[in-house]
Design an enzyme around this catalytic site. Sequence first.
Site, PDB file in Angstrom:
ATOM      1  N   ASN A  85       6.529  94.237  37.307  1.00 32.21           N
ATOM      2  CA  ASN A  85       5.881  93.283  36.402  1.00 32.21           C
ATOM      3  C   ASN A  85       6.809  92.193  35.933  1.00 32.21           C
ATOM      4  OD1 ASN A  85       7.017  93.863  33.653  1.00 32.21           O
ATOM      5  ND2 ASN A  85       6.380  95.912  34.215  1.00 32.21           N
ATOM      6  N   CYS A  86       6.209  91.091  35.548  1.00 36.18           N
ATOM      7  CA  CYS A  86       7.022  89.965  35.080  1.00 36.18           C
ATOM      8  C   CYS A  86       6.204  89.026  34.213  1.00 36.18           C
ATOM      9  CB  CYS A  86       7.602  89.195  36.242  1.00 36.18           C
ATOM     10  SG  CYS A  86       6.360  88.504  37.310  1.00 36.18           S
ATOM     11  N   VAL A  87       4.989  89.426  33.831  1.00 32.68           N
ATOM     12  CA  VAL A  87       4.183  88.536  33.002  1.00 32.68           C
ATOM     13  C   VAL A  87       4.595  88.692  31.545  1.00 32.68           C
ATOM     14  CG1 VAL A  87       1.852  88.116  32.154  1.00 32.68           C
ATOM     15  CG2 VAL A  87       2.241  88.406  34.577  1.00 32.68           C
TER      16      VAL A  87
END
Lengths: 426, 352
Positions: A241-243
């Site tokens: 994830n990276c949001v």
Amino acid sequence: MKLELGYIKISDIQLSNESKVENGVLYVNPEDIINLIKEDENIATVAVDVARPGESVRITPVKDVIEPRVKVEGPGSIFPGVIGKVNRVGEGRTHVLKGAAVVTTGRIVGFQEGIIDMSGEGAKYTPFSQTMNLVVTCEPVDGLRPHEHEKAIRFAGLKTAVFLGELGRNVEPDEVETFETLNVKEGIEKYPNLPRVAYVQMLQSQGLMHDTYVYGVDAKRTLSTIIMPTEVMDGAILSGNCVSSCDKNTTYHHLNNPVIADLFKAHGKTLNFAGMIITNENVYLADKERSSDWAAKLCQYLGVDGAIVSQEGFGNPDTDLIMNAKKIETVGVKTVIITDEYAGRDGKSQSLADADPLANAVVTGGNANMVIHLPKMDKVIGHINFVDTIAGGFDGSLHEDGTIEAELQIITGATNELGFNKLSAR
Amino acid sequence: MGKIKVVHYVNQFFAGIGGEEKADQTPFKQDGTMPIGAQIEKAMQAINADVEIVGTVVCGDSYFNENLETAKAAVLDMIKSYEPDLFIAGPAFNAGRYGVACGTITTEVQEVLGIPVLTGMYKENPGADMYKNKVYVVPTKDSAAGARDAIKKMAPLAVKLATGAEIEASCVDNYMPNGIRKNFFETKRGSERAVEMMIKKLAGKEFVTEFPMPDFDRVDPNPAVKDMAHARVALVTSGGVVPKGNPDHIESSSASKYGEYSIAEFDDLTSETHETAHGGYDPVYCNQDSDRVLPVDVMREFEKAGRIGKLHEYFYTTTGNGTAVLNAVAFAKEFSQKLVAAGVDAVVLTST
């Protein structure tokens, strides 16, 4: 279970015609990386750059940050069930290229985000302004669907990190640190008078760009379970994830989980670090109830006196956090929770989406809505044109002169909820 | 900036007039300082030499509280006469009426004269809860024996306020938390602070949470709609559904606005017509079919089947992701009025 970490201190990364580690310098032949990543037919182009602390460089949008490691003794290999075979890790000896990191970037997948500035105001907030970064920019083939795209970039980073880690296999480490987790019975016998403390790590599992993998299993399909802290040091948990990247754990964060490190520091002195529980943060209410029930049940079963609970993300996972705190307290185990805040740009709104009086011991990583101003950087690696639409950005965030006005949440790792940073709020 | 002019407010006791028996003292002013003011002045001068308490205003605690409006006006005039750059009241320690007077007059001066103000008192002084969210209140000990400590904390904050320096987090600049969260850098990382807090909590020792749990604004549901077959129903979402292209650029997180869009022409939302602006969940499924978040298709079926009267022409939408509660409240206050004005009886509110 006992693991030795051998730290090979990396003071610089140089692009070269041979990949090797020599005298604290990591030499990388870009062709090695490009060929490795392009084994995946979903990746069309790969570029390799180096970003060093203090340089006028901006990396965005950041997919993941990964520390190169290699297993030199003991069963299994780094990133078990994903890159390595699924064999259990966490024992023996692992070498770490300390001070180096792989950063992946490339075209957007949905709302892929995160900024790492190597100097200026933004550098104060991201730990990755302090690492020597090998930045890999990957562009997908046309028509690749979002989930496959995310996976391709995720694997590109992991494979690069494993390749670099391998270069440290036969290098003598500068420093070796040993970590050991005793079994429940041994721990109680050895430290009969110390309070027993567990670590409950909540793993982001809300879906695309909000996923975490444990031994290759998508965390949203897991039940709360027990894991050895040393397994985590060998890459048992990794990031998909990276949001809203300010409070998502990159793979680097997992490998260097500071709660684990600081519990080990106190272990045998002021407390007995009795074990670690992982639990997910799914979007369905039934999953939230089940996972938090199980986290509390495992704390109760281990018979610990206290549990430190770290969150990942915000908003929806605030409900998981409060359920965990409430239920763990209710079974008679004292909690400290680590979170961050969304108190509005003016700091006047309530910081969490849920609350309970039992959550009376909170550590905060700061208010992610705070507005920051970032100077222009001489060089941008990745794509600058997503700044207005990524979390923390708004219409007009990116100014014509290359400066940026945005919320702190745009910075990778800025308000990390493992307590990785010194940033806080009152 | 020239000399910083400060006016100080004290009660009858700190003016050396007397105790409770003199609490009906009417307001008066005196050039220069009273003894405690002199100490404050000295402490401020040690930080910034160009500071002077030019005048002191005195009022008895009973008089102030029993003649609130007249006392407030008289005291304010006296303060104004010195044209100060900064106003300090107290510290009041645990003297309840003095604390309330300090809070009242600093709030008044801040609002009317528009200059920075500062007071100090014990955390359990009733004036603290009344005014700590309005003016900077420095926490002090419960009696004048704590004067030295109070002045040590008040002087640096006073100089900062007077010089327009940025006020940092409450624990850095030593004022009572005032409901405004501010970032700052701790000396230890969060995980280490968590371990230390855990050890204290387990030992039954006092620990300070970094974020006290707030009281939540819980909204009771309205009574059920009795006649759905004739009800006008609107769709509202925090799931970020917008017309394709996000024409108003609603943010993917921390929304500063909401959108109002017509669905009069739609029986079904498709990937051609709508998408989500929301960055906080997997957008793939909503982008394929936005009915999954904003159920226009089902509402149309209900409308045709006569299960609802009418689907309202407009839907209201924003991104819930990271959006400040105060922003969300402001959006809803505005569009709720529009919904009421349009004769909407019920709203289906979808979140993600």
